[in-house]
Write an enzyme that holds these catalytic residues in place. Structure first.
Site, PDB file in Angstrom:
ATOM      1  N   HIS A   1      84.913  78.073 -18.413  1.00 22.67           N
ATOM      2  CA  HIS A   1      83.775  78.510 -17.839  1.00 22.67           C
ATOM      3  C   HIS A   1      84.181  79.197 -16.500  1.00 22.67           C
ATOM      4  CE1 HIS A   1      82.751  75.601 -20.776  1.00 22.67           C
ATOM      5  NE2 HIS A   1      81.530  76.346 -20.935  1.00 22.67           N
TER       6      HIS A   1
ATOM      7  N   GLU B   1      81.382  85.297 -32.156  1.00 27.77           N
ATOM      8  CA  GLU B   1      81.272  86.646 -31.090  1.00 27.77           C
ATOM      9  C   GLU B   1      81.516  88.075 -31.726  1.00 27.77           C
ATOM     10  OE1 GLU B   1      82.287  83.891 -30.589  1.00 27.77           O
ATOM     11  OE2 GLU B   1      81.135  83.037 -28.893  1.00 27.77           O
TER      12      GLU B   1
END
Ligand SMILES: Cc1ncc(C[n+]2csc(CCOP(=O)(O)OP(=O)(O)O)c2C)c(N)n1
Ligand SMILES: [Mg+2]
Length: 747
Positions: free
Chosen positions: A548, A478
């Site tokens: 999530h 990321e």
């Protein structure tokens, strides 16, 4: 010394400290011995660098400046790097120790001293950054931070952008009406990007992430490791297994490697010329590892006598590159002792005059503090983006996967995809990358398969339409995604990148907080990083669980310089994404996963020019008894609660903020003045959440209009659990909101 730049102009290097004006990159020592003139020139630059350090150290001891860190012991390596490359043509992402590098590129001693005193006229930052945090538009030195290693990924993105412009020169043209009007573009087909770091910093993950992409994409980046054997007090073998970084990186493909005595100016110069030639020929990146010394401790705040033996320090002193070159000049009869003395006196004088000039320089005004947090040129809240009219149904546009013609209601996923298609068609400076965003990295497969296009299919069809050069998969890293975006954006491109799940944004946090959002402010408006980061966020997934389902938008609204957008429906997502892409600020674009394909909030494709300005809330339901300020997935839940409240005679006004930074204070204030009762509701945890700020401001500025305390609704102060029973209890539900409404009305 800033000058207007054009896409074709190659600026001549500015006068170099010491009155030199070398033609960088055109020296030819590979043909034989270095010329006496060149050796003297190198000595002058090295000596001047050391003297500017010494003069600064004096100023620090006199408390006339506030920080000092020196390049002492690194000068040979740095001057050689600068002389092998071309300022204003090649690109530079140095680190805090690179005084001699920057001096040799053309930053003047006066400019360095202006930074040390924190002058308004400090061209690197206007008094915002510590000294030796370099930046110069003319010389192509992109503003760097104190964070070790972040600059490497910027260098990678910069090299990618340079290559893109070289292959598509038409895309460099100025275009009015969006960020392109304010981004200068310059490029050369054979340009090289140099970035440097200390050996300790090679332990950072971003070092490896940068090498990964530079190697994989054969980018013309020279990585310079200035190995002085210590990271503050930590010796090299603690940071680097085996004690030698060259050995560890040796298997990266496409690299040219060189390990040199960084105190030998000639050896360094040859190494950099070979490295630059490898890069210019398009063969790939280069890695120059120079062993140097650190005679002045880490900084003036450090004393290496506390952790280094006398013998070790004395051995280092014997390798001082300045003394070594002076000996050579004498030994080879290039300069006499008298000539050296005269030269040094002249340079001492130059450093002295620079200090005197800087001490008289004007200081920044307090009024200027808020300049350049955001673009002053292009305001995303302005009427330029107020094209909120919807195009007639049936008109062409949108993407394969979603926003095709017709007036049928489309999902949020469809209309985000449609906006990406429209904008990529309109603006060829947009590149889109992230994890799994391509249809298929192995292009040939697309003849028989449909393609992936993102784990949520939001980027479906983009690679197929725009090609693999503009739409591609990143490594699973990321920081790599965001760090490269900073480099792309510095060159005037528009990276629209995806972080696959908000839950995994954290490795990129350093780049977002310390780089992306700060670039404009810390460079006093000279550089900017107007990238868009799209991020699926939020819970209510039934089984999304801890990793999530996360929210956490207030962590990002707490970062000055970053716009934060959080739409609740398809039309808003489409119009706000268009504004995000066209504006000149970095934008975090939060997309609620649960809303992607909901029946709620679907809308017909609104056309390729549909934009919504930031900072304009929408009254999604008018009411007179209670104001409910919210956004994202709470909007449909609040609507359900409001319907139930109505059955009990309570009329709730629901305000969807749509953008969280900036946010629409006027709309909040107008509604609170009308209802005198207000709830701020969000999905994120209640403590330290976004609602705390809004509630505090309402209490502060609208106190006399309130008939009840400000209420907040949010999730429990835990993470979101997997078992639906727990998830339901943790996240706010319509019933939670209804309860708050009724309690507040009854207060
Ligand atoms: C990400 C980050 N962590 C910690 C620091 C604090 N820090 C500043 S310099 C430094 C040591 C760097 O050593 P090295 O990379 O060898 O470079 P040198 O200073 O020796 O040239 C540290 C730990 C920082 N600036 N950035
Ligand atoms: Mg070091």
């Amino acid at each position: 010394m800033e000058v207007a730049l054009s896409s074709t102009r190659v600026p001549k290097p500015a006068a170099v400290g010491g009155g030199l004006s070398p033609e960088h990159g055109t020296l030819g020592p590979e043909d034989g011995a270095l010329s006496p003139e060149l050796l003297v020139r190198i000595y002058r630059l090295m000596y001047l660098s050391r003297r500017v350090d010494d003069r600064e150290i004096l100023l620090k001891r006199q408390q006339k400046i506030f920080f000092q860190i020196s390049g002492a012991g690194h000068e040979a390596l740095q001057v050689a790097a600068a002389l092998a490359l071309k300022p204003g043509y090649d690109w530079f992402f140095p680190y805090y120790r690179d005084r001699a590098l920057c001096l040799a590129l053309g930053v003047t001693p006066t400019e360095m001293m202006l930074q040390a005193v924190g002058a308004a006229t400090d061209p690197a930052s206007g008094g915002r950054q510590m000294p030796t945090h370099w930046s110069s538009k003319t010389l192509h030195i992109v503003s760097t931070s104190s964070s070790t290693t972040t600059q490497l990924l910027h260098a990678v993105g910069c090299a990618e952008a340079g290559r893109y412009f070289s292959r598509h020169p038409d895309t460099a043209e100025k275009v009015s009406g969006d960020y392109r009007a304010f981004r200068e573009v310059e490029f050369h087909g054979d340009e090289v990007v140099l970035t440097s770091l200390g050996e300790g910093s090679t332990s950072q993950g971003e070092f490896w992430e940068a090498l990964n992409t530079a190697s994989n994409r054969k980018l013309p980046v020279v990585f310079l490791v200035e190995d002085n054997g210590y990271a503050i007090s930590v010796p090299v073998e603690v940071n680097t297994p085996g004690g030698n970084i060259s050995r560890l990186v040796a298997n990266f493909p496409n690299f040219h490697f060189a390990e040199v005595d960084g105190t030998d100016a000639e050896a360094c110069l040859r190494a950099f010329q070979e490295a630059a030639a490898h890069c210019r020929a398009g063969k790939g990146p280069a890695f120059v590892h120079g062993h140097c010394v650190r005679p002045y401790s880490h900084s003036l705040s450090d004393d290496d006598k506390l952790y280094r033996s006398t013998a070790e320090r004395e051995a280092d002193a014997m390798r001082d590159p300045l003394a070594k070159l002076q000996m050579r000049l004498l030994r080879e009869g290039i300069l006499t002792e008298e000539q050296i003395n005269a030269l040094e006196q002249q340079l001492d004088q130059e450093a002295e005059e620079a200090a005197e000039r800087a001490l008289e320089a004007p200081l920044p005004t307090v009024e200027s503090i808020t300049d350049h947090v955001y673009s002053a040129d292009l305001d995303p809240t302005s009427s330029l983006f107020a094209t909120e009219q919807v195009q007639a149904p049936g008109s062409a546009g949108g993407g394969k996967a979603g926003g095709e013609k017709g007036s049928s209601p489309r999902t949020m996923a469809d209309l985000i995809n449609a906006c990406l298609h429209d904008e990529m068609r309109r603006d060829k400076r947009i590149v889109l990358y992230g994890e799994d965003v391509a249809d298929a990295s192995r292009e040939a497969a697309l003849e028989e398969v449909k393609g992936k296009g993102g784990v949520f299919k939001l980027t479906a069809g983009l690679q197929t339409e725009f090609g693999s050069e503009r739409v591609f998969n990143s490594p699973l890293a990321e920081a790599n995604i965001v760090g490269r975006a900073v480099g792309y954006a510095a060159r005037g491109m528009k990276p629209v990148v995806e972080i696959q799940f908000f839950d995994y944004i954290w490795p990129a946090m350093h780049q977002i907080h310390n780089e992306l959002a700060l670039m404009r402010w810390r460079s006093n408006g000279v550089w900017a990083s107007p990238a868009v980061i799209r991020v699926p966020i939020g819970g209510y997934l039934t089984g999304g669980s801890i990793y999530h389902s996360q929210s956490g938008e207030s962590i990002f609204t707490h970062i000055p310089g970053l716009r934060v957008v959080f739409p609740s429906n398809a039309l808003d997502a489409n119009g706000l994404l268009r504004t995000a892409i066209r504006c000149d600020d970095p934008v975090l674009f939060l997309e609620h996963k649960r809303l992607y394909r909901e029946t709620y909030g679907r809308a017909p494709y609104p056309g390729p020019e549909f934009a919504i300005p930031f900072g304009k809330a929408k009254i999604v339901r008018p009411g007179s008894h209670v104001t409910l300020v919210t956004y994202g997935a709470i909007v449909p839940r609040a609507l359900q609660a409001a319907q139930k409240a109505k059955q009990q005679g309570v009329e709730v006004e629901i305000l969807d903020l749509r953008t969280l930074n900036p946010y629409d204070w006027e709309a909040i204030a107008a509604s609170v003045k009308k209802t005198s009762r207000v709830i701020v509701a969000h999905e994120d945890m209640i403590s330290w959440g976004y609602g705390a700020e809004i509630a505090a401001r309402i209490a502060d500025e609208l106190f006399e209009h309130l008939d009840a305390p400000v209420r907040r609704v949010g999730s429990m102060d835990t993470f979101v659990a997997y078992q639906p029973l727990l998830e339901d209890a943790i996240l706010p539900q319509p019933e939670t909101i209804l309860k708050a409404i009724l309690e507040l009305k009854a207060y």
